[in-house]
Design a protein around this motif. Structure first.
Motif, PDB file in Angstrom:
ATOM      1  N   PHE A  11      10.341   0.330   7.216  1.00  0.00           N
ATOM      2  CA  PHE A  11      11.750  -0.057   7.193  1.00  0.00           C
ATOM      3  C   PHE A  11      12.676   1.003   6.590  1.00  0.00           C
ATOM      4  CE2 PHE A  11       9.391  -4.115   7.171  1.00  0.00           C
ATOM      5  CZ  PHE A  11       9.925  -4.679   8.323  1.00  0.00           C
ATOM      6  N   ALA A  12      12.160   1.952   5.842  1.00  0.00           N
ATOM      7  CA  ALA A  12      12.999   2.967   5.222  1.00  0.00           C
ATOM      8  C   ALA A  12      12.832   4.339   5.873  1.00  0.00           C
ATOM      9  CB  ALA A  12      12.697   3.064   3.730  1.00  0.00           C
ATOM     10  N   ILE A  13      11.585   4.774   6.069  1.00  0.00           N
ATOM     11  CA  ILE A  13      11.325   6.114   6.617  1.00  0.00           C
ATOM     12  C   ILE A  13      11.199   6.058   8.140  1.00  0.00           C
ATOM     13  CG2 ILE A  13       9.768   8.092   6.542  1.00  0.00           C
ATOM     14  CD1 ILE A  13       8.974   7.226   3.723  1.00  0.00           C
ATOM     15  N   ASN A  14      10.295   5.241   8.616  1.00  0.00           N
ATOM     16  CA  ASN A  14      10.111   4.969  10.043  1.00  0.00           C
ATOM     17  C   ASN A  14       9.882   6.237  10.873  1.00  0.00           C
ATOM     18  OD1 ASN A  14       9.830   3.271  12.242  1.00  0.00           O
ATOM     19  ND2 ASN A  14      11.998   3.318  12.762  1.00  0.00           N
ATOM     20  N   ASN A  15       8.953   7.055  10.430  1.00  0.00           N
ATOM     21  CA  ASN A  15       8.509   8.173  11.270  1.00  0.00           C
ATOM     22  C   ASN A  15       7.003   8.352  11.089  1.00  0.00           C
ATOM     23  OD1 ASN A  15       8.064   9.672   8.875  1.00  0.00           O
ATOM     24  ND2 ASN A  15      10.118  10.565   8.968  1.00  0.00           N
ATOM     25  N   THR A  37      -5.305  -2.032  -5.541  1.00  0.00           N
ATOM     26  CA  THR A  37      -4.587  -0.940  -4.897  1.00  0.00           C
ATOM     27  C   THR A  37      -4.012  -1.376  -3.554  1.00  0.00           C
ATOM     28  OG1 THR A  37      -6.084   0.633  -5.961  1.00  0.00           O
ATOM     29  CG2 THR A  37      -4.768   1.444  -4.125  1.00  0.00           C
ATOM     30  N   PHE A  38      -4.768  -2.178  -2.825  1.00  0.00           N
ATOM     31  CA  PHE A  38      -4.271  -2.668  -1.533  1.00  0.00           C
ATOM     32  C   PHE A  38      -3.014  -3.521  -1.727  1.00  0.00           C
ATOM     33  CE2 PHE A  38      -4.069  -5.984   1.714  1.00  0.00           C
ATOM     34  CZ  PHE A  38      -4.054  -5.218   2.872  1.00  0.00           C
ATOM     35  N   VAL A  39      -3.061  -4.394  -2.716  1.00  0.00           N
ATOM     36  CA  VAL A  39      -1.933  -5.314  -2.926  1.00  0.00           C
ATOM     37  C   VAL A  39      -0.739  -4.593  -3.548  1.00  0.00           C
ATOM     38  CG1 VAL A  39      -1.174  -7.381  -4.149  1.00  0.00           C
ATOM     39  CG2 VAL A  39      -3.452  -7.314  -3.103  1.00  0.00           C
ATOM     40  N   LEU A  40      -0.979  -3.788  -4.564  1.00  0.00           N
ATOM     41  CA  LEU A  40       0.118  -3.191  -5.325  1.00  0.00           C
ATOM     42  C   LEU A  40       0.634  -1.880  -4.749  1.00  0.00           C
ATOM     43  CD1 LEU A  40      -1.218  -3.828  -8.958  1.00  0.00           C
ATOM     44  CD2 LEU A  40       0.376  -5.234  -7.617  1.00  0.00           C
ATOM     45  N   ILE A  41      -0.197  -1.163  -3.976  1.00  0.00           N
ATOM     46  CA  ILE A  41       0.197   0.160  -3.486  1.00  0.00           C
ATOM     47  C   ILE A  41       0.374   0.175  -1.967  1.00  0.00           C
ATOM     48  CG2 ILE A  41      -0.425   2.595  -3.391  1.00  0.00           C
ATOM     49  CD1 ILE A  41       0.212   1.575  -6.207  1.00  0.00           C
ATOM     50  N   PHE A  42      -0.653  -0.258  -1.233  1.00  0.00           N
ATOM     51  CA  PHE A  42      -0.603  -0.082   0.217  1.00  0.00           C
ATOM     52  C   PHE A  42       0.485  -0.934   0.868  1.00  0.00           C
ATOM     53  CE2 PHE A  42      -1.910  -1.437   4.491  1.00  0.00           C
ATOM     54  CZ  PHE A  42      -1.852  -0.199   5.116  1.00  0.00           C
ATOM     55  N   ILE A  43       0.541  -2.207   0.501  1.00  0.00           N
ATOM     56  CA  ILE A  43       1.533  -3.096   1.147  1.00  0.00           C
ATOM     57  C   ILE A  43       2.957  -2.598   0.903  1.00  0.00           C
ATOM     58  CG2 ILE A  43       2.495  -5.418   1.138  1.00  0.00           C
ATOM     59  CD1 ILE A  43      -0.299  -6.501   0.752  1.00  0.00           C
ATOM     60  N   PRO A  44       3.366  -2.265  -0.330  1.00  0.00           N
ATOM     61  CA  PRO A  44       4.717  -1.702  -0.504  1.00  0.00           C
ATOM     62  C   PRO A  44       4.913  -0.388   0.242  1.00  0.00           C
ATOM     63  CG  PRO A  44       3.845  -2.471  -2.601  1.00  0.00           C
ATOM     64  CD  PRO A  44       2.716  -2.508  -1.634  1.00  0.00           C
TER      65      PRO A  44
END
Length: 212
Positions: free
Chosen positions: A116-120, A102-109
């Motif tokens: 970089f996309a939402i930034n809030n 989950t850390f590799v596949l979910i959290f990092i993305p």
């Protein structure tokens, strides 16, 4: 007993979670400002006035973050309940593997998207808890499998521990029985043992004195 307890635990977590959602909807701003009390220090410095405004009154203010606070609390409670269930089932290896994946596949993305996309603040807040939300599904399916295995009398990660505990009373009873047999044997040996030499000599001296 375990299935009944686990059902009660999950129901309690859902009820508490729904209560948290309702409370946050009603008192969102008050709760947000209470959590942000430590940020009031920025109001005492002229150069930090912009930061203070952004925290409490900006487009990315604290009260907007707390729109997700209630649902997050509810999902966190469900996550904890599912994880505790796997703990009780001794499924530690599955928990570790699921956490790494989950850390590799979910959290990092998710954190990259938040940066970089939402930034809030709301994006970072949701990204921080997304792995737990995903593990609710993974842990829930795993617990469903365990509960079905228990109902069907099948084995699982808990089997070695249950068998070990079931052997302990038998081992203790064997030790007690062995100790009891040894006690009876020692008592019989003591009762059948002839008097020692000192006692025999004393009895012989007394008989001689009596005849004299």
């Amino acid at each position: 007993h375990f299935i009944g307890f686990y059902t009660y635990l999950c129901t309690l977590c859902v009820v508490m979670g729904v209560s948290a959602v309702v409370v946050v909807i009603i008192l969102r701003e008050a709760i947000a400002y209470e959590y942000g009390e430590s940020a009031c220090i920025f109001a005492s410095v002229d150069g930090c006035a912009g930061v203070y405004k952004d925290i409490f009154k900006g487009n990315d203010a604290m009260d907007t973050v707390f729109e997700a606070f209630g649902p997050t609390v509810m999902l966190q409670l469900i996550f904890e309940a599912s994880r505790v269930g796997l703990y009780i089932c001794y499924d530690f290896s599955f928990i570790a593997k699921a956490a790494v994946l989950t850390f590799v596949l979910i959290f990092i993305p998710a954190i990259l998207v938040a940066r970089f996309a939402i930034n809030n603040a709301l994006g970072y807040y949701v990204a921080m808890y997304i792995p737990h939300f995903c593990m609710i599904i993974v842990f829930g399916l795993r617990m469903r499998r365990h509960i079905l295995a228990m109902l069907n009398g099948e084995e699982g990660p808990w089997t070695p521990h249950v068998e070990s505990n079931s052997r302990k009373p038998t081992m203790l009873q064997n030790l007690l029985d062995e100790k009891g047999e040894n006690t009876i044997f020692n008592a019989e040996q003591k009762s059948s043992r002839p008097p020692d030499d000192g006692y025999s000599a004393l009895a012989h001296d007394r008989s001689e004195l009596g005849s004299a």
